[in-house]
Design an enzyme around this catalytic site. Structure first.
Site, PDB file in Angstrom:
ATOM      1  N   TYR A   1      -5.713   8.779  26.567  1.00 33.70           N
ATOM      2  CA  TYR A   1      -5.428   8.449  25.162  1.00 33.70           C
ATOM      3  C   TYR A   1      -5.962   9.536  24.242  1.00 33.70           C
ATOM      4  O   TYR A   1      -7.147   9.872  24.279  1.00 33.70           O
ATOM      5  CB  TYR A   1      -6.084   7.109  24.788  1.00 33.70           C
ATOM      6  CG  TYR A   1      -5.909   6.795  23.309  1.00 33.70           C
ATOM      7  CD1 TYR A   1      -4.676   6.364  22.820  1.00 33.70           C
ATOM      8  CD2 TYR A   1      -6.959   6.985  22.408  1.00 33.70           C
ATOM      9  CE1 TYR A   1      -4.495   6.115  21.472  1.00 33.70           C
ATOM     10  CE2 TYR A   1      -6.790   6.731  21.050  1.00 33.70           C
ATOM     11  CZ  TYR A   1      -5.555   6.300  20.588  1.00 33.70           C
ATOM     12  OH  TYR A   1      -5.367   6.063  19.252  1.00 33.70           O
TER      13      TYR A   1
ATOM     14  N   SER B   1       0.832  -1.204   0.000  1.00 32.31           N
ATOM     15  CA  SER B   1       0.000   0.000   0.000  1.00 32.31           C
ATOM     16  C   SER B   1       0.865   1.251   0.000  1.00 32.31           C
ATOM     17  O   SER B   1       2.022   1.221   0.442  1.00 32.31           O
ATOM     18  CB  SER B   1      -0.891  -0.017   1.253  1.00 32.31           C
ATOM     19  OG  SER B   1      -1.715   1.128   1.322  1.00 32.31           O
TER      20      SER B   1
END
Ligand SMILES: NC(=O)c1ccc[n+]([C@@H]2O[C@H](COP(=O)([O-])OP(=O)(O)OC[C@H]3O[C@@H](n4cnc5c(N)ncnc54)[C@H](OP(=O)(O)O)[C@@H]3O)[C@@H](O)[C@H]2O)c1
Length: 305
Positions: free
Chosen positions: A183, A42
């Site tokens: 987070y 990719s």
């Protein structure tokens, strides 16, 4: 500098923003060289593999599965062999190291290209935040596992990002590698890319006295699958401005390929490169003590896996 000048000017190496992977390898024969690239299926990793194979290198292309890697490798215009290397799975990384060794490859360059960005919610592998684990720990395991396979003048190229500037204060939050104490997608991506920079720096230090070299790279902003976790509005925006402000995959793959094979990269060993020239990273990315600490912590993490 005007936008036009930024997009068209060349730096000290003779290359710049608009240089492509084909241009930075023009006139080079890579026959006899073996180059391992993670994320061969990719984006800019796929383009890097295509161009390296085109110039005659034997490409060892890795992807999450052998099937994906092989499917990509058969499309490259030269010699390429696919290997499975799921970077978030230590047994897969160890399996890749074992397979490359068993096949007897001696390696001229490793490009740690694969990566994930800005996972919307906290995800983990083996108790560690997934971007840190995939982008850094997986590559740390792969490269340290293959050190004995490196030829005398081999190069290790680690894909970082300008996103490293978003890393938490201090560079690496060693007390929150799980993400449990908080987070944020961009901060976690930034931390993983800071870790990539520090890994390259420490590796260059450990190569001192040898002819091996290490580099960290920002490829530019390129419209690839990396943006899959960005919201659809942001993605549509990127697609709209793309032709004006994003690099093509050829331009995006240029700096990693330059670092891996161009002789002009050699005097820049240990540097952070962007547009195939030296770029100054955030100050803590140049902190040797921080780089040494990350290496020691990474070793501890890997030993316990
Ligand atoms: N694109 C940009 O603007 C940009 C900017 C700065 C830095 N970078 C860096 O450039 C590198 C390449 O990115 P790209 O833009 O080419 O992205 P991409 O098109 O999404 O390619 C990423 C590659 O990494 C692989 N990968 C992801 N997670 C993996 C895992 N757990 N194990 C093994 N392989 C895994 C992907 O495999 P799958 O296809 O199977 O998921 C894919 O082959 C990344 O390190 C990225 O951080 C990119």
């Amino acid at each position: 500098m005007s936008l036009f000048a930024m997009f068209t000017s060349a730096g000290q190496t003779g290359f710049g923003y608009g240089s492509t992977a084909e241009q930075v390898t023009e006139g080079l024969s890579l026959a006899g060289r073996t180059i391992l690239v993670t994320g061969c299926n990719s984006g800019i990793g796929q383009e890097a593999c295509r161009v390296l194979a085109l110039r005659g290198a034997l490409v060892l292309g890795t992807a999450r599965t052998k099937e994906k890697a092989t499917a990509a490798c058969v499309t490259f215009p030269g010699k390429a062999i696919g290997y499975a290397c799921e970077l978030s799975d230590p047994s897969s990384v160890r399996g890749c190291v074992a397979a490359v060794k068993a096949d007897g490859h001696r390696i001229d360059a490793i490009i740690c290209n694969a990566g994930i960005m800005m996972l919307p919610k906290l995800e983990k592998s083996h108790g560690y935040e997934l971007q840190f684990f995939t982008n850094h720990i997986g590559h740390f395991m792969l490269v340290t596992g293959l050190l004995d396979q490196l030829k005398d003048e081999s190069r290790v190229v680690v894909l970082s990002s300008e996103g490293h500037r978003q890393a938490p204060a201090g560079g690496i939050a060693f007390d929150n590698l799980s993400g449990d104490k908080g987070y944020k997608p961009l901060t976690a991506y930034g931390q993983s890319k800071m870790a990539n920079l520090l890994f390259a720096k420490e590796l260059q230090g450990r190569f001192s006295g040898t002819r091996k070299t290490a580099y960290a790279v920002h490829p530019g902003v390129v419209d690839t699958n990396l943006a899959r976790n960005l919201g659809s509005v942001l993605r549509r925006g990127l697609a709209a401005i793309g032709p004006l402000f994003l690099k093509s995959v050829g331009e995006g793959a240029a700096t990693e390929v330059f670092a891996a094979v161009n002789p002009k990269a050699l005097p820049l060993a240990g540097s952070y490169l962007s547009n195939s020239n030296v770029e100054k990273p955030r100050a803590d990315a140049e902190d040797a003590a921080l780089a040494a600490r990350l290496w020691a912590e990474s070793e501890k993490i890997v030993q316990a896996l």
